[in-house]
Scaffold this active site. Structure first.
Site, PDB file in Angstrom:
ATOM      1  N   GLU A   1      -0.145  -2.897  12.954  1.00  0.00           N
ATOM      2  CA  GLU A   1       0.143  -4.346  12.906  1.00  0.00           C
ATOM      3  C   GLU A   1       0.514  -4.926  14.260  1.00  0.00           C
ATOM      4  O   GLU A   1       0.856  -6.111  14.343  1.00  0.00           O
ATOM      5  CB  GLU A   1       1.255  -4.600  11.881  1.00  0.00           C
ATOM      6  CG  GLU A   1       0.749  -4.396  10.460  1.00  0.00           C
ATOM      7  CD  GLU A   1       1.851  -4.109   9.458  1.00  0.00           C
ATOM      8  OE1 GLU A   1       2.915  -3.619   9.884  1.00  0.00           O
ATOM      9  OE2 GLU A   1       1.636  -4.343   8.266  1.00  0.00           O
TER      10      GLU A   1
ATOM     11  N   TRP B   1       0.831  -1.206   0.000  1.00  0.00           N
ATOM     12  CA  TRP B   1       0.000   0.000   0.000  1.00  0.00           C
ATOM     13  C   TRP B   1       0.866   1.256   0.000  1.00  0.00           C
ATOM     14  O   TRP B   1       0.378   2.351  -0.277  1.00  0.00           O
ATOM     15  CB  TRP B   1      -0.978   0.003   1.178  1.00  0.00           C
ATOM     16  CG  TRP B   1      -0.354   0.216   2.549  1.00  0.00           C
ATOM     17  CD1 TRP B   1       0.741  -0.409   3.052  1.00  0.00           C
ATOM     18  CD2 TRP B   1      -0.802   1.106   3.569  1.00  0.00           C
ATOM     19  NE1 TRP B   1       0.993   0.022   4.338  1.00  0.00           N
ATOM     20  CE2 TRP B   1       0.059   0.954   4.684  1.00  0.00           C
ATOM     21  CE3 TRP B   1      -1.869   2.004   3.685  1.00  0.00           C
ATOM     22  CZ2 TRP B   1      -0.097   1.672   5.875  1.00  0.00           C
ATOM     23  CZ3 TRP B   1      -2.021   2.712   4.870  1.00  0.00           C
ATOM     24  CH2 TRP B   1      -1.139   2.552   5.950  1.00  0.00           C
TER      25      TRP B   1
END
Lengths: 1080, 277
Positions: free
Chosen positions: A774, A636
Site C-alpha cells: 500500500e 483479506w
C-alpha cells in the site's frame, strides 16, 4: 464390589470439606498399610481441601496409621474427630497435634455409663447362658461385646459377623438377638437417667456413650464450614455403614445430621439393607473412596490454572499506560461474543467493551457499519464501609491478572489496602463459554483479611463509559433474574442480557437489593464482613440478539435460569472440555524454544476465540472481538491469513467463514455492477451486508482530508476469497460446500476478473489497482500479485466447472442457470487466463511488482534503520511512492501462495530482491517473509521473522494492540510454522510436506485435518518425520520433491533424513497410539 | 488561608536578566500568581534602590514580593521555587555575561538542573521578547511516547490550564533512533495494517496514554517526521505557537538532551522545561 462413581455427577462437584469414616471407608481395616490413601489425601490437603477423619476409635490409632505420615503446613487443613464424637484434633503449623475439642464426662456420667453397661450385660446374661464382656476404657462410652470370641472381625465379613453374633445370642438363649440387645441398651439408659445416651452398634458391640459421630460433624459445620464460610453444598461426608444393619442404624448414619441441608452423603459400603434417603450409595469400599478422592484432585487440577507457563499470560501490577493494550491481550471470546480484559470496577484507563459478532451499527452520513459495543456485563464494584475500592499505585498491595490460554479462563487477584490499613483480598474469575456461546460467567470472592466492616458488592449490566456506539439499555426488573434490553443506535438489532447471581455466603447474612438506573440494572449485595470470612458471588449472564431469535429477552431469561441451575463448576468444566478439544486438534508441541511456544499458544488461543462455526453470517474481522479499531470489518486477512488455520484444525469454522462470503455475494454482485463490472466484486472492507465499508477519505490528526484508495483499488481481495474457497475445498474435499456455494463463488469472482481485464495486444492486463503493497496506493498497472491471483482464480473456476460437469451434472445445470452462464463464456475465460500478463522478470529472474516498478528510485531499507516509524512516515507519502520501498509482502505473497506456478530461481531471486526493499509496515508482512525464507532454507532468517511476528502483540513497548490483537499476524505466524518450517502444502492431489527446523528447535509436533482424516505429525529435526493417520482409507501424501504416496489409514509411517533430504514414507509396523505430540 | 500561587524570577541587576521580566509579569498575571523577585546579595538595599538597581523601578508592578537573600544564587532560587505554592520559575537564559554562543549561563544552568519545578527560559536574543501584556494562547508540547514524558505531561497540562492555553501535542517520528524500550512506551505505530483505521486509533491511544487533559484544555495531536527539534521549531514558527514545553531529565551534559540544546539555541518563543524522574 463395584464402584458406581462414573454414573454419578459427584465427581463434577468440587468439595471444600471432606469428612469420612476411617475403618471400612478409607481403609479396609486399621492394620493395613495406608500410605497410598494417605498420599492421595495429602495431595488434597495441599490443594486446600479440609479433610476430617470421623472415627469411633482413639486418635492414636488413626495417627499411627495415617496422620503421622503427613507433615507440612498443609496439615493444618487436617482434623481427626476421634472417640466417636468426643474429641477433635487439629495440627499446628509444625504439624504437632492439638486438641481442639474434648467432651469430658463428669464422674457422675462415667458412673452412669458403667451402670447402664452393667445392667445390660446382666440382663442378657440373666436371660441366657452367655458371657458378655464390657470394655470400660473408652472415653465417654462403654462397649458391650456381644461376641468376645471373635476379636477383630473385619468389615468385609460383616454378613458373617451378623450371622454368627445372632446365632451366638439366640443359641445362648437371648432370643431377641442383636436388635434386642440394642433396644435393651436404649431402655436401660433411659431408666438409669442417662438423658441423651448415644447408642450405636458395629454388630460386635453395643456402645453406650455420651457422644457419637454427629457431634464431630456438627463441630465441623460450626467451627470450620462457618469460619471458612464454606457452603453446605461443598461439604462431602463419606462412610460405609449408613444403612440399617441387623435392625438398627448403621454406625455412619449418625454422620448424616438432619439440620443442615445440602451436605452430600456418600456410602462406599456394601449396605446390604440399602441406604437411607439422601445418601448416595456408590459401593466399592476403600477402592471407591480412593477413586473419589483422586477424582477430586483431578477436578481441582482441571479447574485450576494450567501449570504449563507457555499457556499463561500474566500481568503483574498495574501500568495505566498499557491498560487498553492489556485489555486486548486478555480478552475472552468464543467467536459469538468477546469481552475485553477490563477491570471489573472500571477506571479512567479502561476501554471496556463486549462485542458480538455480526452486531453492527451504522454511523455517520456514509452509513459505515461498525461493531456495536454491547452493554457491559462485567461491571462489579466493591465497597468497604461505604467507600469503593479503586485500583491505583497507592492502595495496591498486589495485583495480578492471568489469562489461561489452555482453558480460556481469565483470573485476577487484587489485594487492596485502604488508608486505615485494612486489607481486602479479591479474586475474580471469568469466561465466556466455548461450550455454550450465550453463557458469560464470572465469580468474585471477597475476603476482609484483617478487619470486620460493612461490605457491599454492586454488580450488574450497564452501558459502559466511552462507548463510541451508543446502545439504549432498557432495564426490566425480574424476581431473581435481572434483564436488560438494548438496541443498536440505528435500531437494527436488539441485544438482550439476563443476569442471575448465586452467593456462597456460608453463615453470613447477605442482603440483596435490585437497583434500576438509566444506564443499567444492578444488584446490591451487602453484608457485615467478618475478618477472614470469604463471601463468593457467582454471576451468570446470558446474551441473545434478534439475529438469533425473535424474542431475545425471553431466550436470555430462560437460558440464564438454566445455566445458573447447572452451576459454575459444571459450566466451567464444559468450557474447559471444549477448549481441550480444540487444543487437541490445534495444539502445537515445539521443543527447544519456550518463547516461540508461548507466542504460538497466544496466537492459537486468539484464533480459536475468534472463529464461530455456528454462524455463517459472520467472519473474522481484523481484530476479532478483542477491540474496536477496525470496526469489526472483514478484510483479506480472513481468507489469506486466518482461514488456513481453521481449514487444518477446525474445518467447520473455515466453512462458516466462507459461507459468510457466499451470503454477501448479492452485495458483491451489486458492487461489481455499480463499478461497471460483472460477477462479484467483494468489498475491501466488509461487514454485515457485504457492501463496501472503506471510507473514501479520512481526516488526519491535523485536520487534513486524506483520500483512502484501498476500497476502490485493492481488488486483489476478490481473488483472495477465491483462494480461500479453493484452499478449503482442496484440504477438505467438502463436495457439499463446493456444490452449495464454493463453485458459485469461484465462478462469480472469475467473471469479475474477466470483466476487469483489458486486452492490450495479445495479452490481458489489469490496470489501476493497488496490490498488498500500500505504499504505492495511487493505482498501478499489472500488479504481479493481482494479475497472477486473478488468472489463478479464473483457472480454479474452470476446474470447478469441470468437476461439476463431470460428476454433478444436475448441480452444474442449476448453477449455470442461476448465474446466467453464457455459451462460450468459459472458453473465453480460459483464453484470458492463459494470456494474463504475469509481470516482467529481470535477467536474473526477479519478478517486477508492477509495471514501471523497476524504474522507481531504488533504496535499501536497511539504510533507514533504526527508525521509530514505518518508512512512508519517515520519507513522507509523496517521496515513498516514487521509490521501490515496499510496505509488505506483495510479490513475496505470490511466491508463497502461487509457489507451484513459479520457478525456484524466480522465487529465490525475487525474495532476495524484495527483502532489501520491504519495510514491513504491516503486521501481515513479517510472517510471510519468514515463511518464504524458511521454504528457501534460510532458517535463521526465517526464525528472525518468526520472532518478529510472534512479538507483534506481546512486546510491551509497541502499544498497537490497544485496539485489539492482530489476528492476521497470528494466522501468519501459524502458517509460517506449518507451511514454512513444516513445509506443508495443500496440493490438489495430496498433502505435501518438507520440514526444516531451525537449529534451536529440536522437535515439532501437530495435527492437521485432511479430507476428513486426522494426520498427526512429529518432526525430529534432521532425523525423522513420523506420520500417524487416524480414521481409515488411503491418504495421498508427498514429501516435497518426491512422488505422491498412497498411505493406508489407520497407520503410522516414518520418513528419515538421509544425505541431506527426507526419504519416502515407510510404515512403522505395529505402531499404534498417539505420537505423544504434546510433549515438548 | 492558603497562600497565593507564585512565580519566581531571579534578577541579578543585569539588563539581560531583566529581559525575562515581562514574561514573568505576564504569566503571574494570567495565572493569578504573586511575582517573587529574588536577588542574591550580602548587602540588602532599601526596596526603591533595589528596584532601580534591578531595572524594574519604572514598571507597573501589582502583586509582588521582593526577596533579598545572601548566599549562593542557585541555592536561593531553587529553595524559593521549591515552596509548595510556587508554580514556575521564569528566567533569562543568561545574566550579566551574555554570550550568544552559549546555550545558557552557568547560573541558569544550575537553576534548571536543580529545580524540580518547571522553569521558563527566555533567550535574551529572541526577536520578540514577551512583555507584561503577553498572553500565551498556544503551547507546543513534544511527546516522544515514553512513560517518563507522560509523567511530565500532567504538569504541562496543568500549566496550560492555568495559562488558558491550547496545547498542540507533537510527536515526531525519527530515523536514526530506536523505539523506547520502557513498558508502556508508544511511538508512531510500527505497523499500519490499514492506515485510515490505524492512525485515528493510534492518536486516540496516544492521547489517552499521555495527555489525559483537564476539560478546559483544548488539545490537538500533530504527527511529524524528521529531527524533533527542527520540527518543533518549524511548528512553532509556522503555527504561531506561543511557547514550548519540554520534558527533560536534568542533564545537559555532552551527548545528552540534544533536542533541548537545539531548541534552546534556536527558539523564538519561551521554553518551559519540566523535569521528569
Amino acid at each position: 464390589m463395584s464402584c458406581s462413581v462414573d454414573s454419578s455427577r459427584i465427581d463434577r462437584h468440587r468439595f471444600e470439606i471432606i469428612a469420612f469414616d476411617w475403618d471400612g471407608t478409607a481403609v479396609k481395616n486399621r492394620e493395613v498399610d495406608a500410605s497410598a490413601v494417605t498420599a492421595v489425601l495429602e495431595e488434597l490437603l495441599k490443594l486446600g481441601v479440609t479433610i476430617a477423619v470421623i472415627t469411633g476409635t482413639n486418635f492414636n490409632n488413626i495417627d499411627r496409621q495415617f496422620s503421622s505420615l503427613i507433615a507440612g503446613p498443609h496439615k493444618q487443613n487436617l482434623f481427626i474427630g476421634a472417640n466417636r464424637g468426643s474429641e477433635i484434633y487439629g495440627f499446628d503449623r509444625n504439624s504437632v497435634p492439638v486438641v481442639l475439642f474434648r467432651r469430658e464426662a463428669t464422674a457422675e456420667e462415667n458412673q452412669l455409663l458403667d451402670r447402664v453397661a452393667e445392667v445390660v450385660k446382666s440382663d442378657i446374661e440373666r436371660r441366657s447362658d452367655l458371657i458378655i464382656n464390657i470394655i470400660y476404657d473408652r472415653l465417654n462410652r462403654r462397649k458391650i461385646d456381644l461376641i468376645p470370641e471373635w476379636e477383630k472381625p473385619p468389615k468385609s465379613r460383616i454378613g458373617e459377623l451378623i450371622t454368627r453374633t445372632q446365632k451366638r445370642l439366640r443359641d445362648g438363649g437371648f432370643k431377641e438377638g442383636i436388635g434386642g440387645a440394642f433396644d435393651l441398651a436404649v431402655k436401660r439408659s433411659r431408666e438409669q437417667g442417662l438423658a441423651d445416651a448415644r447408642i450405636t452398634s458395629d454388630v460386635k458391640h453395643i456402645e453406650v456413650g455420651l457422644t457419637d459421630k454427629s457431634d464431630s460433624i456438627r463441630w465441623l459445620i460450626t467451627e470450620i464450614a462457618r469460619r471458612q464460610n464454606v457452603s453446605q453444598a461443598d461439604f462431602l461426608v463419606l462412610g460405609d455403614e449408613f444403612g440399617p444393619i441387623a435392625g438398627f442404624d448403621g454406625s455412619d448414619f449418625h454422620m448424616a445430621v438432619p439440620e443442615p441441608e445440602g451436605i452430600t452423603y456418600v456410602s462406599v459400603g456394601k449396605e446390604p439393607n440399602g441406604v437411607p434417603a439422601g445418601v448416595l450409595h456408590l459401593g466399592g469400599g476403600p477402592a471407591c473412596f480412593m477413586k473419589l478422592m483422586k477424582r477430586q484432585i483431578g477436578l481441582r487440577r482441571r479447574l485450576a490454572v494450567t501449570d504449563d507457563p507457555s499457556f499463561l499470560l500474566v500481568e503483574e501490577g498495574f501500568n495505566p499506560l498499557r491498560e487498553r493494550e492489556i485489555e486486548s491481550l486478555f480478552a475472552v471470546s468464543n467467536g459469538y461474543l468477546g469481552t475485553r480484559g477490563s477491570l471489573e470496577e472500571r477506571n479512567r484507563h479502561s476501554g471496556t467493551a463486549t462485542l458480538i459478532a455480526g452486531v453492527y451499527d451504522s454511523d455517520g452520513p456514509e452509513g459505515l457499519e461498525q461493531l456495536a459495543i454491547s452493554p457491559d456485563w462485567l461491571y462489579t464494584r466493591i465497597y468497604v464501609s461505604g467507600r469503593p475500592l479503586a485500583l491505583n499505585a497507592r492502595t495496591m498491595v498486589e495485583h495480578e491478572r492471568t489469562l489461561d490460554l489452555k482453558k480460556g479462563v481469565y483470573r485476577r487477584h487484587w489485594r487492596y489496602r485502604d488508608k486505615n490499613g485494612r486489607v481486602t483480598s479479591i479474586h475474580f474469575l471469568r469466561f465466556v463459554s466455548l461450550a455454550d456461546p450465550h453463557a458469560l460467567i464470572m465469580r468474585v470472592s471477597v475476603l476482609p483479611e484483617n478487619y470486620s466492616a460493612m461490605m457491599r458488592l454492586e454488580t450488574g449490566m450497564s452501558e459502559c463509559e466511552g462507548c463510541r456506539t451508543s446502545l439504549q439499555p432498557v432495564a426490566e426488573k425480574g424476581d431473581s433474574i435481572l434483564s436488560l434490553r438494548a438496541k443498536t443506535s440505528d435500531g437494527g438489532i436488539n441485544v438482550s442480557m439476563a443476569q442471575r447471581t448465586r452467593v456462597h455466603q456460608g453463615s453470613i447474612d447477605v442482603k440483596r437489593k435490585v437497583r434500576i438506573e438509566d444506564g443499567g440494572i444492578f444488584e446490591d449485595l451487602s453484608w457485615q464482613g467478618e475478618m477472614g470470612r470469604l463471601v463468593t458471588l457467582e454471576k451468570y449472564v446470558s446474551v441473545y440478539t434478534s439475529r438469533e431469535t425473535a424474542d431475545p429477552l425471553k431466550s436470555a431469561s430462560s437460558h440464564v435460569n438454566e445455566i445458573a441451575g447447572r452451576g459454575l463448576t459444571e459450566l466451567l468444566l464444559e468450557h474447559i472440555d471444549s477448549w481441550e478439544e480444540r487444543w487437541e486438534s490445534a495444539g502445537i508441541s515445539l521443543g527447544g524454544d519456550p518463547s516461540a511456544r508461548r507466542w504460538l499458544n497466544f496466537s492459537i488461543y486468539h484464533l480459536i476465540s475468534a472463529g464461530n462455526p455456528h454462524d455463517e453470517r459472520v467472519s473474522i474481522s481484523a481484530r476479532g472481538l478483542t477491540g474496536t479499531i477496525y470496526r469489526g470489518h472483514i478484510f483479506w486477512d480472513a481468507e489469506i491469513f486466518t482461514l488456513p488455520f481453521f481449514v487444518f484444525t477446525h474445518p467447520a469454522t473455515a466453512r462458516a467463514m466462507l459461507m459468510y462470503r457466499y451470503h454477501t455475494l448479492p452485495a458483491a454482485k451489486n458492487n461489481a455492477a455499480a463499478a461497471g463490472y460483472q460477477g462479484a466484486m467483494f468489498a475491501w472492507e466488509s461487514a454485515e451486508s457485504g457492501q463496501e465499508m472503506t471510507p473514501k477519505a479520512v481526516l488526519s490528526s491535523s485536520g487534513e482530508v486524506v483520500p483512502v484508495t484501498a476500497g476502490e483499488l485493492e481488488d486483489h481481495i476478490i481473488a483472495d476469497i477465491a483462494y480461500g474457497v479453493w484452499f478449503y475445498w482442496n484440504a477438505t474435499g467438502d463436495t457439499g460446500f463446493l456444490l452449495a456455494a464454493g463453485a458459485e463463488l469461484l465462478m462469480e469472482t472469475a467473471r469479475f476478473w474477466v470483466s476487469r481485464s483489458k486486452k492490450r495486444g495479445d495479452s490481458y492486463h489489469i490496470l489501476r489497482v493497488e496490490g498488498p503493497d500500500e505504499y504505492h496506493d495511487e493505482g498501478v498497472d499489472d500488479n504481479f500479485y493481482t494479475n497472477s491471483m486473478a488468472a489463478w482464480n479464473i483457472e480454479r473456476a474452470l476446474e470447478a466447472a469441470a468437476i461439476l460437469k463431470r460428476s454433478h451434472r444436475d448441480e452444474w445445470s442449476a448453477l449455470s442457470a442461476r448465474i446466467g452462464l453464457k455459451a462460450g463464456e468459459l472458453r473465453h475465460w480460459q483464453t484470458l487466463a492463459a494470456k494474463m500478463f504475469r509481470g516482467a522478470e529481470t535477467q536474473s529472474g526477479v519478478i517486477e511488482q508492477f509495471a514501471g516498478y523497476f524504474s522507481l528510485d531504488d533504496l535499501d531499507i536497511h539504510d533507514y534503520e533504526p527508525k521509530t516509524a514505518p518508512l512512508d512516515v519517515i520519507l513522507g507519502h509523496d517521496r515513498t511512492v516514487k521509490t521501490q520501498a515496499v510496505k509488505q509482502a506483495d510479490v513475496v505473497m505470490a511466491l508463497y501462495l502461487l509457489e507451484r506456478e513459479l520457478s525456484g530461481e524466480a522465487i529465490r531471486e525475487s525474495f532476495n530482491y524484495y527483502e532489501r526493499r520491504t519495510d514491513h509496515g504491516s503486521s501481515l508482512s513479517p510472517a510471510m517473509y519468514g515463511l518464504v525464507a524458511t521454504r528457501l532454507g534460510l532458517l535463521d532468517k526465517g526464525l528472525a521473522y518468526f520472532r518478529r511476528a510472534g512479538r507483534i502483540d506481546l512486546a510491551n513497548n509497541m502499544g498497537n494492540a490497544a485496539g485489539g490483537v492482530h489476528l492476521a499476524a497470528m494466522g501468519g505466524l501459524w502458517q509460517q510454522l506449518i507451511m514454512g518450517f513444516a513445509g506443508v502444502r495443500a496440493e490438489s492431489d495430496c498433502l505435501c510436506m518438507y520440514p526444516r527446523l531451525p537449529g534451536k528447535w529440536t522437535r515439532l509436533a501437530f495435527k492437521l485435518h485432511w479430507h476428513g482424516c486426522t494426520l498427526e505429525l512429529e518432526i525430529i529435526r534432521n532425523r525423522v518425520i513420523r506420520l500417524k493417520l487416524e480414521e481409515s482409507g488411503e491418504v495421498p501424501v508427498r514429501i516435497f520433491g518426491c512422488e505422491v504416496q498412497q498411505l493406508a489409514a489407520p497407520g503410522t509411517f516414518s520418513s528419515e533424513w538421509k544425505a541431506g533430504t527426507w526419504g519416502e514414507f515407510t510404515p512403522i509396523p505395529g505402531r499404534t497410539g498417539s505420537l505423544d505430540g504434546r510433549k515438548n | 488561608m492558603q497562600e497565593k500561587a507564585g512565580i519566581v524570577i531571579p534578577l541579578d541587576g543585569s539588563r539581560t536578566a531583566a529581559l525575562a521580566f515581562g514574561a514573568a509579569q505576564a504569566v503571574a498575571e494570567v495565572m493569578d500568581a504573586v511575582l517573587h523577585i529574588v536577588t542574591v546579595t550580602d548587602q540588602p538595599l532599601p526596596e526603591p534602590e533595589l528596584m532601580g538597581k534591578l531595572g524594574i523601578d519604572r514598571l507597573p508592578l501589582r502583586d509582588f514580593v521582593l526577596h533579598q537573600e545572601p548566599g549562593d544564587v542557585v541555592d536561593v532560587v531553587v529553595s524559593l521555587a521549591s515552596r509548595q505554592n510556587m508554580l514556575m520559575t521564569v528566567m533569562s537564559s543568561h545574566g550579566e555575561t551574555f554570550n550568544q554562543g552559549s546555550l545558557i549561563g552557568h547560573i541558569g544552568m544550575g537553576i534548571i538542573q536543580r529545580s524540580t519545578y518547571p522553569v521558563m527560559v527566555i533567550r535574551p536574543d529572541m526577536k520578540k521578547l514577551p512583555d507584561s501584556n503577553w498572553r500565551p494562547r498556544k503551547a507546543l508540547v513534544p511527546l516522544n511516547g515514553s512513560p517518563a514524558a507522560a509523567a511530565a505531561m500532567d504538569r504541562a497540562l496543568q500549566l496550560a490550564e492555568l495559562m488558558g492555553c491550547e496545547v498542540d501535542v507533537i510527536h515526531v517520528a525519527m530515523q536514526g533512533q530506536k523505539r523506547p524500550r520502557a513498558a508502556g512506551s508508544l511511538t508512531s505505530p510500527m505497523y499500519l495494517d490499514y492506515p485510515h483505521h490505524e492512525w485515528s486509533a493510534w492518536a486516540e491511544e496516544f492521547m489517552a496514554r499521555f495527555a489525559r487533559r483537564p476539560p478546559s484544555v483544548k488539545l490537538r495531536l500533530l504527527h511529524r517526521e524528521g529531527v524533533p527539534a527542527d520540527q518543533m521549531i518549524k511548528q512553532a514558527e509556522e503555527n504561531g505557537e506561543d511557547l514550548i514545553m519540554l520534558a527533560w531529565q536534568g542533564s545537559l551534559e555532552k551527548g545528552r538532551a540534544r533536542t533541548i540544546k537545539r531548541i534552546l539555541a534556536k527558539t523564538e518563543v519561551p521554553l518551559i522545561l519540566i523535569k521528569t524522574g
